[in-house]
Design a protein around this motif. Structure first.
Motif, short mmCIF file in Angstrom:
data_model
loop_
_atom_site.label_atom_id
_atom_site.label_comp_id
_atom_site.label_asym_id
_atom_site.label_seq_id
_atom_site.Cartn_x
_atom_site.Cartn_y
_atom_site.Cartn_z
N ASP A 8 0.81 -1.22 0.00
CA ASP A 8 0.00 0.00 0.00
C ASP A 8 0.85 1.28 0.00
N HIS A 10 0.69 3.46 -2.49
CA HIS A 10 -0.30 4.46 -2.91
C HIS A 10 0.31 5.76 -3.45
N ASP A 36 -1.08 -2.41 -4.35
CA ASP A 36 -1.45 -1.00 -4.22
C ASP A 36 -0.20 -0.10 -4.20
N HIS A 115 -2.87 -9.40 -1.92
CA HIS A 115 -3.24 -8.07 -1.42
C HIS A 115 -4.42 -8.15 -0.45
N HIS A 153 -4.37 -1.39 5.44
CA HIS A 153 -3.47 -0.31 5.89
C HIS A 153 -3.27 -0.34 7.41
ZN ZN Z 1 -4.50 0.16 -0.25
#
Ligand code: ZN
Length: 226
Positions: A8, A10, A36, A115, A153
């Motif tokens: 993550d 991002h 991600d 994920h 997260h």
């Molecule tokens: Zn995410």
């Protein structure tokens, strides 16, 4: 051997760069990513380029999948849909194609990487309170004793006897109330996980999100870690 697991990111280049520096300082060479890489932040191409340059093996996250085809965004909340659309247009053709080709699951170092969950690789959220029944099903599907996942997260390590499910937390958008970037180090010999938190220039990443015209909440939440 120690390996680093990240998830993550991002599109948060500031957080990702600091995490990579921290991993280098600890002399860890092997890094795996749990998806991600893009979505929400302002530097999708830079983050994908770093993944490629560092030869980091990664599974696909929901953001890599849904930024490909903008006709499927109805199920997302409005700010996630806005960010996915922004990301789609920002990514180079080459990087979009790279993300489209990532595998949904992979196995390495005795770990199953996904994920979301082994049941729903892109969609399911697995939290620390994962039930023993779900865990059993996950281990059956994974065919490993260790599962590493992301998506929520929120970092956690949960043991079921000799088996283990863990989440390194989010590099680029932590949601556990701690705004520092999160990742983990896994010791392949002792099978232990250490969650790491790294300070980074939140203001720089947050300002870039505002300047890019992305939804404001994606900028302000970085300070809160929520
Ligand atoms: Zn995410």
């Amino acid at each position: 051997m120690k390996i680093a697991l990240i998830s993550d990111i991002h599109s948060n280049l500031e957080a990702f760069s600091e995490v990579l520096k921290d991993i280098k300082r600890k002399k860890i060479i092997k890094i795996f990513c749990i998806g991600d890489i893009v979505g929400y932040g302002a530097n999708p191409n830079e983050c994908v380029d770093l993944i490629k340059k560092m030869r980091i093996k990664s599974v696909q996250g929901n953001h890599e999948f849904y930024c490909q085809d903008l006709d499927q965004l109805e199920e997302f909340n409005p700010y996630a849909a806005d960010a996915l659309s922004w990301t789609h247009h920002a990514l180079t053709k080459e990087n979009l194609a790279f993300l489209a080709k990532l595998p949904k699951t992979m196995k390495a170092e005795g770990i199953f990487f996904v994920h979301g969950s082994p049941r729903e690789p892109l969609e399911e959220y697995v939290f620390e309170d994962v039930s023993i029944d779900d865990a059993k099903l996950f281990f059956d599907k994974a065919k490993t004793e260790i599962i590493a996942l992301g998506h929520t997260h929120r970092p956690f390590v949960k043991r079921f006897g000799d088996k283990m499910i863990f989440n390194p937390g989010s590099v680029g958008q932590p949601r556990d109330g701690n705004p520092k970037a999160s990742y983990c180090i896994f010791d392949t010999k002792t099978k232990t996980v250490e969650i790491q938190r790294v300070e980074y220039n939140i203001k720089k990443a947050a300002d870039k999100i505002m300047e890019a015209g992305l939804p404001l909440i994606l900028s302000s939440r970085l300070y809160r870690g929520r």
